[in-house]
Motif scaffolding. Structure first.
Motif, PDB file in Angstrom:
ATOM      1  N   GLN A 189     -11.360  -5.391   0.903  1.00 12.66           N
ATOM      2  CA  GLN A 189     -11.263  -5.017  -0.509  1.00 12.66           C
ATOM      3  C   GLN A 189      -9.815  -4.622  -0.825  1.00 12.66           C
ATOM      4  O   GLN A 189      -9.238  -3.803  -0.119  1.00 12.66           O
ATOM      5  CB  GLN A 189     -12.171  -3.823  -0.816  1.00 12.66           C
ATOM      6  N   VAL A 190      -9.265  -5.191  -1.884  1.00 11.93           N
ATOM      7  CA  VAL A 190      -7.863  -4.954  -2.239  1.00 11.93           C
ATOM      8  C   VAL A 190      -7.757  -4.752  -3.747  1.00 11.93           C
ATOM      9  O   VAL A 190      -8.130  -5.634  -4.524  1.00 11.93           O
ATOM     10  CB  VAL A 190      -6.965  -6.143  -1.807  1.00 11.93           C
ATOM     11  N   TYR A 191      -7.231  -3.588  -4.168  1.00 16.91           N
ATOM     12  CA  TYR A 191      -7.070  -3.267  -5.581  1.00 16.91           C
ATOM     13  C   TYR A 191      -5.637  -2.819  -5.833  1.00 16.91           C
ATOM     14  O   TYR A 191      -5.164  -1.866  -5.206  1.00 16.91           O
ATOM     15  CB  TYR A 191      -8.043  -2.164  -6.004  1.00 16.91           C
ATOM     16  N   ALA A 192      -4.964  -3.492  -6.766  1.00 10.88           N
ATOM     17  CA  ALA A 192      -3.529  -3.258  -6.974  1.00 10.88           C
ATOM     18  C   ALA A 192      -3.251  -2.159  -7.999  1.00 10.88           C
ATOM     19  O   ALA A 192      -3.917  -2.072  -9.036  1.00 10.88           O
ATOM     20  CB  ALA A 192      -2.857  -4.545  -7.430  1.00 10.88           C
ATOM     21  N   PHE A 193      -2.246  -1.345  -7.695  1.00  8.21           N
ATOM     22  CA  PHE A 193      -1.642  -0.455  -8.678  1.00  8.21           C
ATOM     23  C   PHE A 193      -0.671  -1.272  -9.528  1.00  8.21           C
ATOM     24  O   PHE A 193      -0.290  -2.391  -9.170  1.00  8.21           O
ATOM     25  CB  PHE A 193      -0.852   0.661  -7.983  1.00  8.21           C
ATOM     26  N   ASP A 194      -0.235  -0.691 -10.655  1.00 11.87           N
ATOM     27  CA  ASP A 194       0.841  -1.318 -11.422  1.00 11.87           C
ATOM     28  C   ASP A 194       2.113  -1.376 -10.564  1.00 11.87           C
ATOM     29  O   ASP A 194       2.302  -0.578  -9.646  1.00 11.87           O
ATOM     30  CB  ASP A 194       1.123  -0.514 -12.698  1.00 11.87           C
TER      31      ASP A 194
END
Length: 409
Positions: A197-202
């Motif tokens: 699972q990979v979720y990006a910050f700005d």
């Protein structure tokens, strides 16, 4: 929840600051922390490498979540030790942290999983370097294989500079990586990762050189801003699809899944997005400009991630700029214990990177000492706010860059 953060700099101050904003959190501890972050956390007088003491504290205090901020404890395997003691920890295992701990391991992973990066050669001797460099065009990039706190990189403009950099690196008994020089727009992409699972910050953009106009030696970072409008959305999608997700999935395939903040130091080149480096933790000073823009509850999203629930990272529309105040002489020799006069200002957030309090006054206690952070309706607005509020900090022992937030391509 009781939160423990391991580390002592500006990144850890920012993590403590945002953790305390969570309705889930009742108390934040930082080991060892610094005197400047006592506004948001209880600092614990343990050495940063006293891993047995850190684990004992976490067990006795019934800590609900530990976040490991800096790289050395990760490389040393603190996350593994915590898991063995049934402590919930957000940070990669010793093996997964090698994505930062060894440039060669990172390059091998990128080659195996077709992740775009600069071509390279591993060098173990001066003779090997001479043979290789005689066939190269310049500039080239010289990197130490292991940890170097952001300072182990030299961009050599010619053969003599390259040989000098290799000699210096080999004298530290470290293998050396020589890379082709990438041209383009550099940016930092940091993601929450748990297994695949990979979720990006700005995005953020860091300023590594010590002095204005990108002059002087590399540092751990002299300032930063977020978001980075120079990078189009298509390039961010490309980075996620070709770099961040493939790496996370590759580490799962290798049997060393990653949990924690995965940092991609990336460059948008004419051939697309390529990797400069990976780190196994939140960037510093990137944390100090990204986290003030985060609308989501970071602790809640980390807990969702680790429980395989959906994660949503939302950001406010404002921009953020941070300027680092560093000890004169940094990243070389500098003095400690010199006084700093700090006046409060409502328009800024001040994160302490390397300070301590003596006789009720803050004094310098590191190379990078403070980071002055402000929000604004645009990067220019945030930058203007930052340099105005910077005047409320007075010290003859500190210097800063004057061009942070002047958009660089």
């Amino acid at each position: 929840m009781k939160i423990l953060i391991v580390g002592q700099g500006g990144r850890e101050h920012a993590l403590a600051w945002i953790a305390l904003r969570s309705p889930l959190v009742s108390q934040v501890f930082v080991i060892p922390g610094n005197d400047g972050m006592k506004d948001v956390a209880t600092t614990i007088n343990l050495k940063a490498d006293d891993y047995e003491g850190i684990i004992r504290f976490a067990v006795n205090e019934k800590i609900d979540l530990t976040i490991i901020g800096n790289e050395q404890p990760l490389i040393d395997g603190l996350a593994d030790m915590m898991i063995e003691n049934n402590i919930l920890v957000f940070g990669p295992s010793k093996k997964a942290a090698m994505i930062e701990g060894s440039k060669l391991f990172a390059k091998q992973m990128m080659k195996k999983y077709n992740i775009p990066t600069a071509s390279y050669q591993m060098i173990h001797s001066l003779e090997e370097a001479e043979l290789y460099l005689n066939k190269q065009t310049f500039p080239v990039v010289i990197k130490i294989d292991g940890l170097a706190a952001g300072k182990g990189v030299v961009i050599a403009q010619n053969y003599d500079e390259a040989i000098a950099a290799v000699q210096s690196s080999l004298s530290l008994n470290q293998p050396v990586l020589i890379e082709t020089f990438l041209e383009g727009i550099e940016f930092s992409l940091i993601a929450l990762v748990h297994q695949n699972q990979v979720y990006a910050f700005d995005l953020a953009q860091d300023y590594k050189r010590a002095y204005d106009f990108h002059k002087g030696p590399n540092t751990g970072g002299m300032g930063c801003y977020s978001p980075v409008d120079l990078i189009p959305l298509d390039a961010v999608k490309e980075a996620m699809e070709k770099i961040m997700r493939p790496l996370a999935e590759g580490l799962v395939n290798e049997g060393i899944p990653f949990t924690g903040f995965l940092y991609g130091g990336l460059m948008l080149t004419k051939e697309g997005v390529k990797v400069i480096e990976f780190n196994a933790r939140f960037g510093d000073p990137e944390a100090e400009v990204i986290l003030p823009r985060l609308k989501s509850d970071l602790i809640n999203e980390i807990m969702n991630l680790m429980q395989n629930k959906p994660v949503q990272l939302e950001f406010i529309n404002q921009a953020c700029v941070g300027v680092v105040l560093a000890s004169i002489g940094y990243p070389g020799h500098y003095e400690k214990g010199l006084p700093i006069e700090i006046s409060e200002h409502p328009k800024r957030i001040l994160f302490h990177m390397g300070t301590k309090k003596e006789a009720n006054q803050f004094v310098t206690n590191g190379g990078r000492v403070l980071i002055n952070v402000t929000l604004g309706e645009s990067i220019e607005d945030a930058r203007n706010n930052c340099y105005k509020t910077l005047k409320t900090i007075q010290s003859e022992s500190l210097f800063h860059r004057n061009d942070i937030g002047q958009l660089k391509s």
